[in-house]
Design an enzyme around this catalytic site. Structure first.
Site, short mmCIF file in Angstrom:
data_model
loop_
_atom_site.label_atom_id
_atom_site.label_comp_id
_atom_site.label_asym_id
_atom_site.label_seq_id
_atom_site.Cartn_x
_atom_site.Cartn_y
_atom_site.Cartn_z
N ASN A 173 -27.65 -26.38 -12.38
CA ASN A 173 -28.99 -26.03 -12.84
C ASN A 173 -29.01 -24.55 -13.21
OD1 ASN A 173 -31.73 -25.69 -13.28
ND2 ASN A 173 -32.31 -25.86 -11.14
N TRP A 174 -29.07 -24.27 -14.51
CA TRP A 174 -29.01 -22.88 -14.97
C TRP A 174 -30.33 -22.13 -14.80
CZ3 TRP A 174 -26.05 -23.72 -20.25
CH2 TRP A 174 -24.69 -23.93 -19.97
N HIS A 213 -38.43 -29.90 -8.47
CA HIS A 213 -37.68 -28.79 -7.87
C HIS A 213 -38.65 -27.87 -7.13
CE1 HIS A 213 -35.18 -25.19 -7.48
NE2 HIS A 213 -34.14 -25.97 -7.72
N GLU A 262 -32.58 -30.43 -1.15
CA GLU A 262 -32.47 -28.98 -1.24
C GLU A 262 -33.42 -28.33 -0.23
OE1 GLU A 262 -31.08 -27.73 -5.56
OE2 GLU A 262 -33.23 -27.98 -5.45
N GLY A 314 -27.19 -24.06 -8.14
CA GLY A 314 -27.92 -23.03 -8.84
C GLY A 314 -27.02 -21.85 -9.20
#
Length: 266
Positions: A13-14, A105, A177, A244
């Protein structure tokens, strides 16, 4: 390690990093690295999540060079079209060749307050457009201190799955997460990740059946690196990673991919 029916996944995930030129350069170098190591994409899925402005550029390089790297979007609108300034629909994302969309997220929940009802609609929109949602769940330090971390995270999953059919639920990917571990350098222990993944499967088995519980992939996210990925992926209910910071370093991401496939393919 992941069972035979669940292919491991390494997803990067950029977030809000890399313009389209930087994204193109990264994909080229990353694909070269994987090719040099004879990476077997039939044994492990590799997915990148660029920003919206870079998805088209990633699509062009993936399609023109026939790369086996997959890609997706970091967010999605619950509406299909209309007067919704700044929103991007699932159909628009699908037309760009995306396979996956990240939903719920913690940064979206925090900075773009997305409630559970909205997240359910996002999951439905993604599936209706022929893509798979990666549902992010996880507790904050507050829930952890109270000792309700598993109950909280499982509740987040259940709030979504209770409105899905068996077939829809089986297409879901869950990313655990723990919020306290995202970008902090703090990492959940392999046992913590395993406990959460196992709890998700138990809830899925109770809500649906063992087939759904054993089909859904569970990823771990939260300060994943090449130094801790092996002990995490060795856990039986952990099927990969949503990464990440380490996903912004091409050599580090390559190393995580190599170690994941080396650990799960034997």
């Amino acid at each position: 390690m992941a069972t035979a029916i669940r292919m491991p996944m390494v997803a990067g995930n950029w977030k809000m990093n890399f313009d389209h030129l930087e994204a193109t350069a990264f994909v080229r170098e990353f694909s070269r690295n994987l090719k040099k190591s004879h990476f077997d994409f039939n044994q492990c899925e590799v997915v990148l999540f660029p920003s919206f402005t870079s998805i088209r550029s990633v699509q062009v390089i993936v399609e023109s060079e026939r790369l086996k790297i997959k890609y997706g979007a970091q967010a999605v609108s619950v509406t299909s079209q209309g007067a919704f300034t700044g929103d991007v629909s699932a159909d628009m994302i699908a037309r760009l060749g995306c396979s996956y969309v990240i939903v719920g997220h913690s940064e979206r929940r925090k900075y773009h307050p997305e409630d559970d009802a909205n997240i359910v609609d996002q999951v439905r929109a993604v599936m209706a457009a022929g893509m798979q949602p990666i549902l992010c769940v996880g507790e904050s330090l507050e829930e952890r201190r109270k000792g309700i971390e598993l109950e909280f995270a499982v509740g987040q999953v259940h709030d979504v799955t209770r409105d899905l059919s068996d077939e829809e639920a089986a297409k879901l990917i869950i990313a655990y997460e723990p919020v306290w571990a995202i970008g902090t350098g703090m990492v959940a222990t392999p046992q913590t990740a395993q406990d959460a993944a196992h709890a998700f499967r138990e809830d899925l088995a109770n809500t649906f059946d063992d087939h759904v519980a054993n089909t859904v992939r569970v990823l771990y996210g939260g300060s994943v690196s090449s130094k801790n990925c092996v002990e995490l992926i060795e856990e039986p209910d952990v099927d990969g990673f949503l990464i990440g910071g380490a996903a912004l370093d091409v050599d580090e991401l390559t190393s995580i991919c190599r170690k994941t496939i080396a650990t799960t393919s034997h």
